[in-house]
Design an enzyme around this catalytic site. Structure first.
Site, PDB file in Angstrom:
ATOM      1  N   LYS A  13       0.754  -1.213  -0.016  1.00 49.27           N
ATOM      2  CA  LYS A  13       0.008   0.052   0.118  1.00 49.27           C
ATOM      3  C   LYS A  13       0.897   1.338   0.075  1.00 49.27           C
ATOM      4  O   LYS A  13       0.436   2.087  -0.887  1.00 49.27           O
ATOM      5  CB  LYS A  13      -0.853  -0.162   1.305  1.00 49.27           C
ATOM      6  CG  LYS A  13      -1.854  -1.260   1.413  1.00 49.27           C
ATOM      7  CD  LYS A  13      -2.729  -1.178   2.714  1.00 49.27           C
ATOM      8  CE  LYS A  13      -1.989  -1.082   3.906  1.00 49.27           C
ATOM      9  NZ  LYS A  13      -1.164  -2.526   4.201  1.00 49.27           N
ATOM     10  N   ARG A  88      -9.804   0.801   9.042  1.00 51.80           N
ATOM     11  CA  ARG A  88      -9.220  -0.496   9.329  1.00 51.80           C
ATOM     12  C   ARG A  88     -10.246  -1.501   9.867  1.00 51.80           C
ATOM     13  O   ARG A  88     -10.043  -2.710  10.134  1.00 51.80           O
ATOM     14  CB  ARG A  88      -8.291  -0.471  10.448  1.00 51.80           C
ATOM     15  CG  ARG A  88      -6.894  -0.833  10.543  1.00 51.80           C
ATOM     16  CD  ARG A  88      -6.071  -1.059   9.449  1.00 51.80           C
ATOM     17  NE  ARG A  88      -4.613  -1.722   9.709  1.00 51.80           N
ATOM     18  CZ  ARG A  88      -3.684  -1.134   9.563  1.00 51.80           C
ATOM     19  NH1 ARG A  88      -3.524  -0.194   8.814  1.00 51.80           N
ATOM     20  NH2 ARG A  88      -2.555  -1.584   9.992  1.00 51.80           N
ATOM     21  N   ARG A 127      11.885  -5.437   5.261  1.00 50.32           N
ATOM     22  CA  ARG A 127      11.647  -4.244   4.796  1.00 50.32           C
ATOM     23  C   ARG A 127      12.578  -3.254   5.648  1.00 50.32           C
ATOM     24  O   ARG A 127      12.899  -3.407   6.877  1.00 50.32           O
ATOM     25  CB  ARG A 127      10.195  -3.692   5.051  1.00 50.32           C
ATOM     26  CG  ARG A 127       9.954  -2.092   5.107  1.00 50.32           C
ATOM     27  CD  ARG A 127       8.521  -1.792   5.209  1.00 50.32           C
ATOM     28  NE  ARG A 127       7.724  -2.350   6.193  1.00 50.32           N
ATOM     29  CZ  ARG A 127       6.507  -2.191   6.426  1.00 50.32           C
ATOM     30  NH1 ARG A 127       5.556  -1.813   5.580  1.00 50.32           N
ATOM     31  NH2 ARG A 127       5.867  -2.690   7.547  1.00 50.32           N
ATOM     32  N   ARG A 160      11.197  -1.437  11.014  1.00 48.81           N
ATOM     33  CA  ARG A 160      10.128  -0.778  12.073  1.00 48.81           C
ATOM     34  C   ARG A 160       9.867  -1.789  12.977  1.00 48.81           C
ATOM     35  O   ARG A 160      10.428  -3.068  13.318  1.00 48.81           O
ATOM     36  CB  ARG A 160       8.841  -0.943  11.147  1.00 48.81           C
ATOM     37  CG  ARG A 160       8.398   0.478  10.600  1.00 48.81           C
ATOM     38  CD  ARG A 160       7.213   0.418   9.716  1.00 48.81           C
ATOM     39  NE  ARG A 160       6.150  -0.292  10.117  1.00 48.81           N
ATOM     40  CZ  ARG A 160       4.924  -0.566   9.522  1.00 48.81           C
ATOM     41  NH1 ARG A 160       4.867   0.255   8.456  1.00 48.81           N
ATOM     42  NH2 ARG A 160       3.866  -1.162   9.938  1.00 48.81           N
ATOM     43  N   ARG A 171      -0.412  -9.035  13.348  1.00 46.99           N
ATOM     44  CA  ARG A 171      -1.000  -7.955  12.411  1.00 46.99           C
ATOM     45  C   ARG A 171      -1.781  -8.990  11.225  1.00 46.99           C
ATOM     46  O   ARG A 171      -2.897  -8.467  11.171  1.00 46.99           O
ATOM     47  CB  ARG A 171       0.213  -7.169  11.675  1.00 46.99           C
ATOM     48  CG  ARG A 171       0.447  -6.437  12.811  1.00 46.99           C
ATOM     49  CD  ARG A 171       2.052  -5.950  12.344  1.00 46.99           C
ATOM     50  NE  ARG A 171       1.972  -5.196  11.231  1.00 46.99           N
ATOM     51  CZ  ARG A 171       3.144  -4.837  10.491  1.00 46.99           C
ATOM     52  NH1 ARG A 171       4.248  -5.310  10.908  1.00 46.99           N
ATOM     53  NH2 ARG A 171       3.192  -4.302   9.334  1.00 46.99           N
TER      54      ARG A 171
END
Ligand code: AP5
Ligand code: MG
Length: 215
Positions: A13, A88, A127, A160, A171
């Protein structure tokens, strides 16, 4: 263009939103980025949010809704916006509809980026993000030239806090239980588009533009 980007954690996203900003000059409103900024600045809101984010849980709606409403009222949203990571859950989607009706700026589309679950873990553990300009890299798929430095601006890259395997699993479960039902929500309202988020970032971007009906 006034759109919502839907997709599991790691679906891309943020990556696709950055390309839409570069091409169309409309702002990205990422609730995750706004919350992380509050955490980094140590604000009271950030302190409350961190306890949820570190566990992979959603931050309470009352915290997030105020942030989004304030952001949507800023002048730059008059030319359009990309909502990334918001709404969400169904309560947030319903609240968003009410806010947008009051502001006379209803959604033109909701775009779901679909990626098989098996690909998501590697995308998230690999990431790295630039502290300076927000550019995203991936140690497996799209590494920076120097492991800890951004190719674009020379900023430091960070990993992160919620990109740890256990938190990622939570998640993904939270996404299935609370966020995935929004696909039906926007299907029913007639504005849902979907693209497969597998392939090169540029290939996906051209599918995104096609689905949104922009050149
Ligand atoms: P948030 O920041 O929104 O995170 P998320 O939804 O979990 O999604 P990500 O940002 O992890 O993934 P992405 O889809 O943006 O993927 P990206 O482009 O980075 O939320 C974090 C937390 O904040 C939540 O858990 C919650 O606690 C809280 N929160 C946020 N919003 C909230 C809300 N509305 N309500 C309540 N709580 C909220 O890509 C991932 C990686 O893959 C990158 O390394 C990238 O380079 C790579 N990649 C991208 N595309 C490709 C490709 N095509 N091929 C290979 N690799 C690729
Ligand atoms: Mg993101």
């Amino acid at each position: 263009m006034r759109i919502v980007l839907l997709g599991a954690p790691g679906a891309g996203k943020g990556t696709q939103a950055k390309k839409l900003i570069d091409k169309y000059g409309i702002p990205q409103i990422s609730t995750g980025d706004i919350l992380r900024q509050n955490v980094a600045e140590g604000t009271p809101l950030g302190k409350e949010a961190k306890s949820y984010m570190d566990k992979g849980e959603l931050v309470p709606d009352r915290v997030v809704l105020g942030l989004v409403e304030d952001r949507l009222k800023k002048d730059d949203c008059k030319k359009g916006y990309i909502l990334d990571g918001f709404p969400r859950n169904t309560a947030q989607a319903e609240a968003l509809d009410k806010i947008l009706a009051l502001l006379s700026m209803s959604l033109t589309g909701a775009l779901s980026v679909d990626v098989p679950k098996d690909d998501l873990m590697k995308r998230l553990t690999g990431r790295r993000t630039c502290k300076g300009c927000g550019q995203m890299y991936n140690v497996y798929f799209s590494p920076s030239k120097n492991e800890s430095v951004c190719d674009k601006c020379g900023g430091a890259l960070f990993h992160r806090d919620d990109d740890k395997e256990e938190t990622i699993k939570r998640r993904l479960d939270v996404y299935d239980a609370q966020t995935a039902p929004l696909i039906d929500y926007y299907k029913k309202s007639g504005i849902l588009k979907s693209v497969t988020g597998v392939g090169s970032i540029d290939e996906i971007f051209s599918k995104v533009c096609n689905a949104l009906g922009v050149k």
